[in-house]
Motif scaffolding. Structure first.
Motif, PDB file in Angstrom:
ATOM      1  N   MET A   1       1.461   1.368  -6.889  1.00 37.74           N
ATOM      2  CA  MET A   1       1.197   1.106  -5.473  1.00 37.74           C
ATOM      3  C   MET A   1       0.169   2.107  -4.951  1.00 37.74           C
ATOM      4  O   MET A   1       0.248   3.304  -5.227  1.00 37.74           O
ATOM      5  CB  MET A   1       2.474   1.204  -4.642  1.00 37.74           C
ATOM      6  N   THR A   2      -0.806   1.594  -4.188  1.00 44.02           N
ATOM      7  CA  THR A   2      -1.804   2.459  -3.567  1.00 44.02           C
ATOM      8  C   THR A   2      -1.464   2.678  -2.097  1.00 44.02           C
ATOM      9  O   THR A   2      -0.598   2.011  -1.535  1.00 44.02           O
ATOM     10  CB  THR A   2      -3.201   1.821  -3.656  1.00 44.02           C
ATOM     11  N   GLY A   3      -2.176   3.581  -1.458  1.00 40.61           N
ATOM     12  CA  GLY A   3      -1.940   3.848  -0.045  1.00 40.61           C
ATOM     13  C   GLY A   3      -0.833   4.880   0.157  1.00 40.61           C
ATOM     14  O   GLY A   3      -0.108   5.241  -0.775  1.00 40.61           O
ATOM     15  N   VAL A   4      -0.702   5.357   1.366  1.00 39.59           N
ATOM     16  CA  VAL A   4       0.313   6.376   1.692  1.00 39.59           C
ATOM     17  C   VAL A   4       1.245   5.807   2.753  1.00 39.59           C
ATOM     18  O   VAL A   4       0.794   5.427   3.841  1.00 39.59           O
ATOM     19  CB  VAL A   4      -0.356   7.670   2.205  1.00 39.59           C
ATOM     20  N   PRO A   5       2.538   5.724   2.459  1.00 37.46           N
ATOM     21  CA  PRO A   5       3.477   5.159   3.452  1.00 37.46           C
ATOM     22  C   PRO A   5       3.442   5.933   4.757  1.00 37.46           C
ATOM     23  O   PRO A   5       3.311   7.156   4.793  1.00 37.46           O
ATOM     24  CB  PRO A   5       4.841   5.324   2.753  1.00 37.46           C
ATOM     25  N   GLY A   6       3.567   5.197   5.862  1.00 39.76           N
ATOM     26  CA  GLY A   6       3.643   5.822   7.177  1.00 39.76           C
ATOM     27  C   GLY A   6       2.321   6.274   7.747  1.00 39.76           C
ATOM     28  O   GLY A   6       2.284   6.930   8.798  1.00 39.76           O
ATOM     29  N   THR A   7       1.211   5.973   7.081  1.00 37.66           N
ATOM     30  CA  THR A   7      -0.110   6.355   7.589  1.00 37.66           C
ATOM     31  C   THR A   7      -0.858   5.115   8.047  1.00 37.66           C
ATOM     32  O   THR A   7      -0.383   3.988   7.910  1.00 37.66           O
ATOM     33  CB  THR A   7      -0.942   7.054   6.495  1.00 37.66           C
ATOM     34  N   ALA A   8      -2.079   5.346   8.560  1.00 38.98           N
ATOM     35  CA  ALA A   8      -2.894   4.227   9.033  1.00 38.98           C
ATOM     36  C   ALA A   8      -3.272   3.295   7.893  1.00 38.98           C
ATOM     37  O   ALA A   8      -3.644   2.145   8.116  1.00 38.98           O
ATOM     38  CB  ALA A   8      -4.154   4.756   9.719  1.00 38.98           C
ATOM     39  N   GLN A   9      -3.202   3.812   6.663  1.00 37.36           N
ATOM     40  CA  GLN A   9      -3.581   3.008   5.508  1.00 37.36           C
ATOM     41  C   GLN A   9      -2.408   2.225   4.925  1.00 37.36           C
ATOM     42  O   GLN A   9      -2.545   1.539   3.925  1.00 37.36           O
ATOM     43  CB  GLN A   9      -4.155   3.913   4.413  1.00 37.36           C
ATOM     44  N   ASP A  10      -1.243   2.321   5.591  1.00 32.36           N
ATOM     45  CA  ASP A  10      -0.044   1.698   5.036  1.00 32.36           C
ATOM     46  C   ASP A  10      -0.207   0.200   4.844  1.00 32.36           C
ATOM     47  O   ASP A  10       0.263  -0.369   3.859  1.00 32.36           O
ATOM     48  CB  ASP A  10       1.147   1.988   5.946  1.00 32.36           C
ATOM     49  N   HIS A  11      -0.910  -0.464   5.778  1.00 26.87           N
ATOM     50  CA  HIS A  11      -1.034  -1.914   5.678  1.00 26.87           C
ATOM     51  C   HIS A  11      -2.008  -2.329   4.573  1.00 26.87           C
ATOM     52  O   HIS A  11      -2.150  -3.509   4.287  1.00 26.87           O
ATOM     53  CB  HIS A  11      -1.485  -2.497   7.019  1.00 26.87           C
ATOM     54  N   HIS A  12      -2.712  -1.362   3.990  1.00 29.52           N
ATOM     55  CA  HIS A  12      -3.627  -1.660   2.894  1.00 29.52           C
ATOM     56  C   HIS A  12      -2.981  -1.428   1.524  1.00 29.52           C
ATOM     57  O   HIS A  12      -3.648  -1.535   0.500  1.00 29.52           O
ATOM     58  CB  HIS A  12      -4.884  -0.785   2.994  1.00 29.52           C
ATOM     59  N   ARG A  13      -1.690  -1.132   1.498  1.00 29.89           N
ATOM     60  CA  ARG A  13      -1.047  -0.793   0.233  1.00 29.89           C
ATOM     61  C   ARG A  13      -1.018  -2.014  -0.684  1.00 29.89           C
ATOM     62  O   ARG A  13      -0.705  -3.130  -0.272  1.00 29.89           O
ATOM     63  CB  ARG A  13       0.368  -0.278   0.474  1.00 29.89           C
ATOM     64  N   LEU A  14      -1.369  -1.780  -1.934  1.00 27.94           N
ATOM     65  CA  LEU A  14      -1.429  -2.844  -2.929  1.00 27.94           C
ATOM     66  C   LEU A  14      -0.713  -2.417  -4.191  1.00 27.94           C
ATOM     67  O   LEU A  14      -0.664  -1.228  -4.535  1.00 27.94           O
ATOM     68  CB  LEU A  14      -2.897  -3.172  -3.287  1.00 27.94           C
ATOM     69  N   PHE A  15      -0.144  -3.400  -4.879  1.00 24.85           N
ATOM     70  CA  PHE A  15       0.390  -3.155  -6.219  1.00 24.85           C
ATOM     71  C   PHE A  15      -0.711  -3.494  -7.217  1.00 24.85           C
ATOM     72  O   PHE A  15      -1.138  -4.645  -7.322  1.00 24.85           O
ATOM     73  CB  PHE A  15       1.621  -4.021  -6.482  1.00 24.85           C
ATOM     74  N   LEU A  16      -1.191  -2.490  -7.944  1.00 24.83           N
ATOM     75  CA  LEU A  16      -2.265  -2.701  -8.910  1.00 24.83           C
ATOM     76  C   LEU A  16      -1.713  -2.677 -10.330  1.00 24.83           C
ATOM     77  O   LEU A  16      -0.893  -1.811 -10.679  1.00 24.83           O
ATOM     78  CB  LEU A  16      -3.343  -1.608  -8.766  1.00 24.83           C
ATOM     79  N   PRO A  17      -2.158  -3.607 -11.189  1.00 25.94           N
ATOM     80  CA  PRO A  17      -1.695  -3.607 -12.576  1.00 25.94           C
ATOM     81  C   PRO A  17      -2.261  -2.428 -13.343  1.00 25.94           C
ATOM     82  O   PRO A  17      -3.361  -1.952 -13.068  1.00 25.94           O
ATOM     83  CB  PRO A  17      -2.243  -4.930 -13.125  1.00 25.94           C
ATOM     84  N   THR A  18      -1.510  -1.940 -14.284  1.00 26.03           N
ATOM     85  CA  THR A  18      -1.987  -0.883 -15.183  1.00 26.03           C
ATOM     86  C   THR A  18      -2.094  -1.446 -16.590  1.00 26.03           C
ATOM     87  O   THR A  18      -1.656  -2.564 -16.865  1.00 26.03           O
ATOM     88  CB  THR A  18      -1.016   0.310 -15.184  1.00 26.03           C
ATOM     89  N   ALA A  19      -2.717  -0.674 -17.472  1.00 21.52           N
ATOM     90  CA  ALA A  19      -2.908  -1.134 -18.847  1.00 21.52           C
ATOM     91  C   ALA A  19      -1.553  -1.346 -19.516  1.00 21.52           C
ATOM     92  O   ALA A  19      -0.607  -0.582 -19.287  1.00 21.52           O
ATOM     93  CB  ALA A  19      -3.720  -0.107 -19.628  1.00 21.52           C
ATOM     94  N   PRO A  20      -1.433  -2.392 -20.340  1.00 28.34           N
ATOM     95  CA  PRO A  20      -0.168  -2.638 -21.032  1.00 28.34           C
ATOM     96  C   PRO A  20       0.230  -1.467 -21.918  1.00 28.34           C
ATOM     97  O   PRO A  20      -0.617  -0.802 -22.511  1.00 28.34           O
ATOM     98  CB  PRO A  20      -0.468  -3.882 -21.873  1.00 28.34           C
TER      99      PRO A  20
END
Length: 504
Positions: A73-92
């Motif tokens: 997950m990207t972004g920082v909870p509780g900050t202005a960027q919270d609504h931009h949080r994404l789950f990004l895949p990582t290498a298998p």
């Protein structure tokens, strides 16, 4: 210690495409989608190294079964960027591994790719490099400056040798990767450096740029060489010097001589020009002196001018016999003669219905093609025209058929002008109906309102496409180094193995 043993213990995961039914790999539980990590504890860089390790008899293969890793997950909870949080895949994850062994047995694996560690890149900035002359906006693979000795062995692509490390050289010797195809250009070291301008930071071994030393170091390896000629640089007396040197080396099988090819996209590049007719004629006269001498003394002509040189000079092409088996077709040596070898088959007096056919080709070959299809013009109900297509993508100076694009045909052919347009097979991406600019034949069919087909590799096959609307066999050549960079589908290791068996 061999060169392979000196490879650092890195892992180059090789995805497995298929597993042969009943094979040792299938019995061990290997499945498509699994990954080869090591053989006998060693990292494996490519299919050649894989086969070499198997050839030693007993081999233990380490296989990984990729497991999807948790998403990050990207972004920082509780900050202005919270609504931009994404789950990004990582290498298998490749932690789930197992091994199995074979002894003098093919494991039965086919890989997605031939090279597991990527393509080795060029260390040069040649005055005549086509990559440097590419217009913008094409797919990324067309800008890859490959210079990989493994692809040279597998598919006959030309390499300069300037990017080789000592380990690479030792591996070529240890595994007998013969023959190789080498771009020499000139045997004059100072002139070669001036023409090729290798980047010193990309040169791994200073000895690798010394072309005479490299040819002599690889004395056990058969070499097919090429000389790309630039007017007033490496032609005339310099060409004589190069041919004389190459012919003195027992491991040099032949030398192809190809005139420089240019595009109109040469911003910030050195000023160079193409050959005039008189210069091309002078070059052929010089080479013919050598060819007659070599044939008398050695039973081979040794040096082979490209088709383009004959067309530029306005000279007739040599006979089929003079090409001595066409060893360098993909380098433009003998392509036209090979195309003409299967002549026009028996022709009907008339077609059942009228058919208008346009044969699109490059401006260099148009006149020769027009003469070749002349017998077909006697067929009633058949209208056949050869259209010299100006290159609107690379510029008028680019005259070869293989660099025509969809844009070129859009400008050269009017919608509804013919019933059938036939394009050169060399314009199509390997295994597809896509041109260099990613325009498909279906796109052109819809826009030009006519059937469009590839013309085939011989005059006989082209005739059948014209008369019957038959589907041609596609590209003239098999798998190539370009396909490794550019294929739409994964490359079968079986193709590589067929090439390897052909060298045995």
């Amino acid at each position: 210690m061999t060169a392979a043993e000196q490879i650092q213990d890195q892992v180059f995961p090789a995805p497995i495409k298929t597993v042969e039914a009943g094979s040792a790999a299938e019995r061990a539980g290997v499945r498509p989608g699994d990954v080869l990590l090591r053989v006998n504890g060693q990292a494996v860089t490519d299919v050649l190294a894989y086969r070499h390790l198997l050839s030693q008899g007993k081999a233990t293969l380490e296989i990984a079964r990729p497991q999807e890793a948790p998403r990050v997950m990207t972004g920082v909870p509780g900050t202005a960027q919270d609504h931009h949080r994404l789950f990004l895949p990582t290498a298998p994850s490749l932690d789930d591994t197992f091994t199995f062994s074979v002894e003098w047995e093919d494991p039965g694996l086919e890989f997605e790719e031939v090279l597991f560690d990527g393509i080795k890149k060029c260390a040069n900035k040649c005055d005549f490099c086509y990559v440097h002359q590419m217009p913008r906006g094409f797919r990324k693979s067309l800008y890859i400056m490959d210079d990989d000795y493994r692809l040279s062995f597998l598919y006959g692509s030309f390499v300069t040798l300037t990017n080789l490390s000592e380990n690479d050289i030792r591996r070529i010797e240890d595994e007998n990767l013969s023959p190789l195809y080498v771009s020499v250009h000139t045997a004059n070291q100072d002139l070669r450096q001036d023409m090729m301008k290798w980047w010193r930071l990309k040169v791994k071994d200073p000895q690798a740029v010394q072309i005479r030393s490299m040819i002599e170091r690889l004395e056990q390896i058969d070499l097919y060489t090429q000389i790309v000629l630039v007017p007033e640089r490496n032609d005339r007396e310099n060409l004589d010097e190069t041919v004389e040197y190459l012919s003195s080396r027992p491991n040099v099988i032949s030398a192809a001589v190809v005139p420089i090819g240019l595009t109109s996209h040469r911003t910030n590049l050195p000023d160079v020009r193409v050959f005039s007719r008189e210069e091309a004629q002078d070059t052929l006269r010089r080479l013919n002196v050598w060819r007659r001498q070599f044939l008398a003394e050695r039973g081979t002509r040794f040096v082979f001018p490209s088709d383009e040189l004959y067309l530029l000079a306005g000279e007739p092409l040599p006979s089929e016999e003079e090409y001595e088996g066409f060893p360098m077709l993909e380098n433009g040596v003998g392509m036209i003669r090979d195309f003409l070898t299967e002549g026009v088959p028996e022709l009907p007096a008339a077609l059942p219905e009228p058919r208008r056919v346009i044969l699109g080709t490059g401006t260099l070959f148009a006149e020769s093609l027009d003469r070749a299809v002349e017998p077909l013009r006697a067929i009633r109900n058949l209208s056949i025209k050869v259209r010299a297509v100006e290159n609107r993508t690379f510029g008028k100076v680019t005259t070869v058929a293989g660099l025509l694009t969809g844009r070129c045909f859009r400008h050269a052919i009017k919608p509804g002008e013919a019933d059938l347009l036939i394009v050169p097979p060399t314009t199509l991406r390997y295994g597809t109906e896509l041109m260099l600019d990613d325009v498909s034949l279906d796109d052109l069919r819809a826009e030009l309102r006519m059937d469009i087909r590839s013309g085939g590799s011989t005059l006989g096959e082209l005739t059948r496409v014209i008369l019957q609307g038959a589907q041609s066999s596609g590209p003239q050549f098999g798998m190539s180094a370009h396909a490794v960079k550019d294929t739409a589908e994964p490359i079968s290791v079986q193709v590589a193995e067929q090439n390897m068996r052909g060298q045995a």
